[in-house]
Motif scaffolding. Structure first.
Motif, short mmCIF file in Angstrom:
data_model
loop_
_atom_site.label_atom_id
_atom_site.label_comp_id
_atom_site.label_asym_id
_atom_site.label_seq_id
_atom_site.Cartn_x
_atom_site.Cartn_y
_atom_site.Cartn_z
N UNK A 196 -2.60 0.53 -8.91
CA UNK A 196 -1.27 1.11 -8.84
C UNK A 196 -0.50 0.42 -7.71
N UNK A 197 0.67 -0.11 -8.03
CA UNK A 197 1.42 -0.90 -7.06
C UNK A 197 1.87 -0.13 -5.84
N UNK A 198 2.07 1.19 -5.97
CA UNK A 198 2.59 1.98 -4.85
C UNK A 198 1.49 2.40 -3.89
N UNK A 199 0.39 2.92 -4.42
CA UNK A 199 -0.65 3.51 -3.56
C UNK A 199 -1.82 2.58 -3.29
N UNK A 200 -1.99 1.53 -4.10
CA UNK A 200 -3.15 0.65 -3.94
C UNK A 200 -4.41 1.21 -4.56
N UNK A 201 -4.33 2.42 -5.13
CA UNK A 201 -5.48 2.98 -5.84
C UNK A 201 -5.54 2.38 -7.24
N UNK A 202 -6.62 2.67 -7.95
CA UNK A 202 -6.70 2.22 -9.34
C UNK A 202 -5.67 2.97 -10.18
N UNK A 203 -5.26 2.36 -11.27
CA UNK A 203 -4.24 3.00 -12.10
C UNK A 203 -4.85 3.82 -13.23
N UNK A 204 -3.99 4.41 -14.02
CA UNK A 204 -4.41 5.32 -15.09
C UNK A 204 -5.30 4.61 -16.11
N UNK A 205 -4.91 3.38 -16.47
CA UNK A 205 -5.69 2.62 -17.45
C UNK A 205 -7.09 2.33 -16.95
N UNK A 249 6.49 7.66 0.16
CA UNK A 249 5.70 7.61 1.40
C UNK A 249 4.57 8.64 1.36
N UNK A 250 4.87 9.81 0.80
CA UNK A 250 3.84 10.85 0.65
C UNK A 250 2.72 10.34 -0.26
N UNK A 251 3.12 9.74 -1.37
CA UNK A 251 2.12 9.23 -2.32
C UNK A 251 1.24 8.17 -1.69
N UNK A 252 1.85 7.30 -0.86
CA UNK A 252 1.06 6.26 -0.17
C UNK A 252 0.05 6.90 0.78
N UNK A 253 0.50 7.91 1.52
CA UNK A 253 -0.40 8.57 2.48
C UNK A 253 -1.57 9.25 1.77
N UNK A 254 -1.27 9.90 0.65
CA UNK A 254 -2.35 10.52 -0.13
C UNK A 254 -3.30 9.43 -0.64
N UNK A 255 -2.71 8.30 -1.08
CA UNK A 255 -3.53 7.17 -1.53
C UNK A 255 -4.44 6.67 -0.44
N UNK A 256 -3.93 6.60 0.81
CA UNK A 256 -4.75 6.14 1.94
C UNK A 256 -5.91 7.09 2.19
N UNK A 267 -14.41 6.31 -7.31
CA UNK A 267 -13.30 5.55 -7.90
C UNK A 267 -12.05 6.41 -7.85
N UNK A 268 -11.21 6.25 -6.81
CA UNK A 268 -9.96 7.01 -6.72
C UNK A 268 -8.85 6.32 -7.50
N UNK A 269 -8.05 7.10 -8.20
CA UNK A 269 -6.98 6.52 -9.02
C UNK A 269 -5.73 7.39 -8.94
N UNK A 270 -4.60 6.74 -9.12
CA UNK A 270 -3.36 7.49 -9.31
C UNK A 270 -3.24 7.75 -10.80
N UNK A 271 -3.37 9.01 -11.17
CA UNK A 271 -3.43 9.35 -12.59
C UNK A 271 -2.04 9.35 -13.21
N UNK A 272 -1.04 9.66 -12.40
CA UNK A 272 0.33 9.67 -12.91
C UNK A 272 1.22 10.55 -12.07
N UNK A 273 2.43 10.09 -11.73
CA UNK A 273 3.35 10.89 -10.94
C UNK A 273 2.74 11.27 -9.61
N UNK A 274 2.66 12.59 -9.34
CA UNK A 274 2.06 13.06 -8.09
C UNK A 274 0.62 13.51 -8.30
#
Length: 564
Positions: A196-205, A249-256, A267-274
């Motif tokens: 995921x480009x915003x958080x650096x976590x893995x994406x939904x796919x 910024x909130x999403x990035x912090x949660x990603x960190x 394996x942490x991922x941003x599943x979608x939105x928040x």
């Protein structure tokens, strides 16, 4: 990840073909040498034996290599495969060494055979391994030259082979550098495709692919796998107040925060939105709950800009947990159950961790084995209703809770408590046939819509009809909208004509409807809800049940507040 794996497999297949070709060349050279010797000696028996022996030797090499290549080319580079490649290189270099000796030693014109193993090693293992292979090949060739002419003042073969050794190294060096750049590009593209480009976590796919692979892995070792879903509470309100930039910024912090758990091979991922998800292989429910609680606390304790203006005075997250194979039979059920647990956490006060539980799973233990498949179908239908109207999910869970505490206060038998609990959970199952537009309509229903809605008790009974073990639950579902004064539906029963457990459900069902937000109804406080119960006692509700419920509500006020 899948694309990268495909690239590796394709490269391995090409390398395998090159190695097979080099073996064929080596075998052909050996045959030539034996034929030449047989011709000189004019020995027909020697020639036939040579042909048979060399043919068998080549066939054996090809057979071994094809089997080996088929079994290893589909796998990623691992320590085991790395060792196999080293052994393979030694075997190939030994074969080429023998071919050179047979074909004339220092005078052989086939010393270039080493280019095959240098090239394939560099492609597969990179510049470092390729240069090492080139140096070893050079030492072998130069060693043959020295041993063949140890006392020669001018070793012309040694001098010529120095140039060949330079070719070996110059082949490995630029090729290795190119492979390094290519791998770097592939890794970068893979990261862009999987992260995921915003958080650096893995994406939904990537999450889906990783979940399927992780389930296969834990299946082999007969272990458990947990998944947590995390959703930021009131995030839309935060975005509306401070803008999407601050929200990012909130999403990035949660990603960190979630990235820290990669060190546990999660394996942490941003599943979608928040919404975020974490796959936790080899993790049971207790450990997953502890980890989820630690994540929740980290988010709760961290300061975020403007969090004091959130509804609860803080920026928090709700988390749902499910476990494979305990709570789900496959990846689809696992995701669905974790999502259900998340919504339960959000409905019940937010800023909490909930593990997935289903009353229907309990029912499976109480019914005939032949009906288990039917109950599984009912579970699916309830999931569909929840998707159509999220209120129904929270409502059913709360009604189950109210039924439990009221059943205790009324001294119901264990069988009655169980029947009431099942009825409370499934009382709205007949809404599966009601269009979503009616369920969430904000304006009053017209006559046609109202008549359609009034059919849901009978529809619910029809759905559970095939499950004989639930026959005692049917009256609860069918009559939970009857009124004590006989003005209810579907049959207009009154007072004791209405089954006792249905009268209980009517009280708790109505109380939760009054004290919950609905599209057409503003939520009442508990005090206002209690006043409504008193107002309609003897009309809509059984007075004795109302009195017992009000008393129970006041005794459980702290636990009830956690449901808000």
């Amino acid at each position: 990840m899948e694309k990268k794996t495909t690239n590796i497999m394709e490269i391995n297949d090409i390398v395998a073909l090159v190695k097979l070709a080099s073996l064929l060349f080596a075998g052909t050279i050996m045959l030539q040498c034996f034929f030449a010797k047989a011709s000189v000696q004019n020995n027909k028996l020697y020639e036939e034996c040579s042909i048979i022996g060399i043919g068998f030797f080549i066939f054996l090499l090809l057979f071994i290599y094809v089997i080996w290549s088929f079994s290893t080319s589909k796998r990623h580079l691992t320590k085991t495969k790395n060792n196999i490649q080293i052994i393979e290189n030694i075997i190939f270099m030994s074969i080429f060494f023998i071919v050179i000796l047979i074909s004339g030693g220092n005078t052989s014109q086939y010393k270039v055979l080493f280019l095959f193993i240098i090239t394939t090693t560099t492609i597969q293992s990179g510049m470092k391994r390729g240069i090492i292979t080139a140096l070893i090949s050079s030492l072998i060739i130069l060693g043959i030259d020295i041993m063949a002419m140890p006392k020669a003042e001018v070793n012309i073969y040694f001098e010529n082979d120095l140039i060949l050794c330079g070719v070996f190294i110059l082949t490995a060096w630029p090729l290795g550098y190119y492979v390094k750049l290519a791998n770097k590009s592939i890794n970068k593209l893979t990261s862009l495709a999987n992260e995921d480009g915003l958080t650096g976590l893995y994406n939904h796919r990537y999450f889906y692919d990783a979940l399927i692979n992780s389930i296969k892995e834990v299946d082999k070792k007969k272990c458990k796998l947990s998944v947590i879903f995390l959703d930021i509470d009131y995030f839309k309100q935060y975005n509306d107040l401070y803008g999407h930039q601050e929200g990012d910024n909130i999403l990035r912090e949660i990603g960190n925060i979630l990235s820290e758990y990669k060190k546990l091979n999660f394996i942490p991922a941003r599943y979608g939105g928040e919404e975020f998800a974490v796959i936790m292989p080899f993790t049971d429910e207790k450990k997953a709950t502890d980890i989820a609680e630690s994540i929740r606390k980290k988010i709760e304790k961290k300061y975020f800009k403007g969090q004091e203006n959130q509804p609860n005075g803080n920026l928090t997250a709700s988390i749902g947990i499910s476990v494979y194979p305990d709570r789900a039979a496959n990846e689809v059920e696992l995701i669905k159950s974790a999502d259900d647990a998340l919504y339960k956490a959000k409905f019940f006060n937010k800023n909490r961790v909930e593990t997935y539980t289903s009353i229907l799973d309990e029912i499976k233990g109480d019914i005939d084995e032949k009906d288990i498949e039917l109950v599984t179908s009912i579970k699916t239908l309830i999931s569909v209703i929840n998707a159509k109207d999220r209120y129904t999910y929270g409502h059913s869970e709360r009604v189950v809770f109210y039924s439990k505490i009221l059943g205790e206060a009324l001294n119901l038998t264990e069988d009655e408590k169980r029947e009431l609990k099942y009825g409370a959970y499934m009382h709205d199952i007949g809404k599966i046939n009601i269009p979503k537009e009616i369920l969430i309509k904000k304006m009053p229903l017209n006559d046609k819509e109202w008549n359609m809605l009034k059919e849901h008790p009978q529809n619910g009974v029809d759905i559970i009809e095939p499950v004989k073990s639930l026959s005692r639950v049917k009256p609860i579902i069918l009559y939970h909208h009857e009124k004590f004064d006989g003005t209810g539906y579907p049959e207009g029963l009154k007072e004791n004509e209405i089954p006792y457990l249905a009268r209980i459900l009517t009280v708790v069902d109505s109380f939760d409807a009054m004290t919950s937000n609905r599209p057409y109804n503003k939520r009442k406080t508990y005090s206002e809800g209690i006043e409504e119960l008193r107002k309609w006692s003897g009309k809509q509700f059984d007075p004795k049940i109302v009195d017992a419920f009000i008393k129970t509500l006041k005794e459980n006020v702290d636990e009830l507040n956690s449901l808000r």
